[in-house]
Design a protein around this motif. Structure first.
Motif, PDB file in Angstrom:
ATOM      1  N   ARG A   1       0.796  -0.764   0.180  1.00 32.40           N
ATOM      2  CA  ARG A   1      -0.278  -0.125   0.172  1.00 32.40           C
ATOM      3  C   ARG A   1       0.849   1.270   0.023  1.00 32.40           C
ATOM      4  NH1 ARG A   1      -5.222   0.708   1.087  1.00 32.40           N
ATOM      5  NH2 ARG A   1      -5.754  -1.014  -0.122  1.00 32.40           N
TER       6      ARG A   1
ATOM      7  N   PHE B   1       1.677   5.461  -0.485  1.00 34.81           N
ATOM      8  CA  PHE B   1       0.965   7.170   0.001  1.00 34.81           C
ATOM      9  C   PHE B   1       2.477   8.015  -0.445  1.00 34.81           C
ATOM     10  CE2 PHE B   1      -0.283   3.739   3.415  1.00 34.81           C
ATOM     11  CZ  PHE B   1      -0.865   4.556   3.676  1.00 34.81           C
TER      12      PHE B   1
ATOM     13  N   SER C   1      -3.061   7.977  -1.398  1.00 32.97           N
ATOM     14  CA  SER C   1      -3.075   6.670  -1.683  1.00 32.97           C
ATOM     15  C   SER C   1      -4.000   6.410  -3.122  1.00 32.97           C
ATOM     16  CB  SER C   1      -3.323   5.499  -0.155  1.00 32.97           C
ATOM     17  OG  SER C   1      -2.796   4.061  -0.551  1.00 32.97           O
TER      18      SER C   1
END
Length: 357
Positions: A209, A211, A247
């Protein structure tokens, strides 16, 4: 002889250590230089009670009082909003239903997020109840509890070998540790730890994930803006310390490692965000990535191994580790200590490792 040797110093391991420190001697081993280095330290850190599968929602709900009151609390107001255009009406309808958001007018949405683009956004849903979590404070509160009860927290202590003994386990991590029970809270590395111990892995999936940190748009004060989700959760943005985190909500399967953001994935996510606002992204001040680890069914794994009960799984937190940690750690202590949990029996059964047997 250590009663509870916890492998992993993220939110799962540290919270479990705090609870178990009331039941016996605890030692936490963390391979990095600091606690919460990987997923726990790279989280958006939002408390959204209705986020996740039903078993996760039950854990979130059971965690709320602790997060609100314990040690003065770690929550502060944020709220969440989902926006979409007509082309994503079905995704939007699904999102507000599953996350229990109320539809609001575009005028109300623009009051909350003044830079929304009315040419691409024509609907919004909002829930003021979601709250920010002070992740660092939560981690430090649990760590202080461990130390106050005589527990030991070791950083720079990567586990290199695990051996079953007649009295429990011998674990090598720079030095040898003898323990009655292992709690496997190693995040993306839980299957590797299991295999090292001769335990069958779960088949977890570490998903990246990413960012990006952006300056506040147009130098606006974004401190009171809610967290903003795109339709289908294919991007999100969250005010953070006077700036904006964005994100792409990516979930790319990777091997366990010190993750970093993929430039192309990040660019695609920023483009999706830009499509919904009037301020273009002109500067990225920082970027990073973390690993959200899921079990095959995306429910958390909490309980003794189906074959070896002195090997306890605390795994698959996914994106829910911070907000569910009080209930997750209490359930672990209840199961290990032979106490009755306040959680419903059907929830506990859905979390047990033996569901994969």
């Amino acid at each position: 002889m250590i009663d509870f040797l916890i492998i992993g110093g993220g939110i799962a391991g540290i919270s479990a250590g705090a609870r178990l420190s009331h039941l016996g001697q605890v030692t936490v081993l963390e391979q990095e230089d600091a606690l919460a280095y990987h997923a726990s330290g790279r989280s958006a850190a939002l408390f959204e009670q209705n986020y996740g599968k039903p078993s996760t929602v039950a854990l979130n709900t059971a965690s709320r009082d602790y997060l609100t009151t314990a040690n003065g609390g770690v929550l502060s107001p944020r709220g969440i909003m989902i926006v979409a255009g007509a082309d994503r009406a079905d995704d939007f309808a699904h999102d507000i239903k599953t996350m229990k958001l109320d539809p609001i007018s575009m005028a109300q949405a623009m009051d909350l997020w003044p830079i929304l683009n009315p040419e691409t956004v024509d609907r919004a849903g909002y829930n003021p109840d979601a709250q920010d979590i002070d992740a660092d404070l939560l981690i430090q509160n649990f760590a202080r509890e461990i130390r106050a009860n005589g527990g030991d927290i070791r950083t720079k202590s990567a586990v290199t070998a695990i051996q079953k003994t007649t009295t429990g386990w011998r674990v090598s991590a720079g030095e040898a540790f003898e323990a009655r029970m292992i709690i496997n809270a190693a995040g993306a590395w839980v299957d590797q730890i299991a295999e090292m111990a001769g335990i069958a892995p779960l088949g977890v999936s570490p998903l990246r994930r990413s960012f990006a940190r952006l300056p506040a748009p147009n130098d606006l004060d974004v401190s009171r803006w809610p967290m903003l989700f795109g339709p289908g959760e294919d991007w999100y943005a969250k005010p953070d310390a006077g700036a904006m985190l964005v994100s792409p909500a990516d979930e790319d399967l990777v091997t366990p490692h010190d993750a970093w953001a993929d430039d192309m994935v990040l660019a695609e996510g920023l483009a999706r965000y830009e499509h919904h606002v009037t301020c273009p992204v002109t500067q990225v001040t920082a970027n990073w990535a973390g690993l959200r680890t899921f079990a095959p069914d995306r429910e958390l794994v909490i309980g003794p191994d189906a074959v070896e009960p002195t090997f306890f799984w605390l795994a698959g937190q996914g994106g829910y580790g911070m907000q569910s940690s009080p209930a997750v750690s209490q359930l672990a202590a209840d199961l290990i200590g032979g106490m009755t949990s306040e959680l419903p029996t059907d929830v506990i059964e859905r979390l047990r490792p033996n569901r994969f047997g």
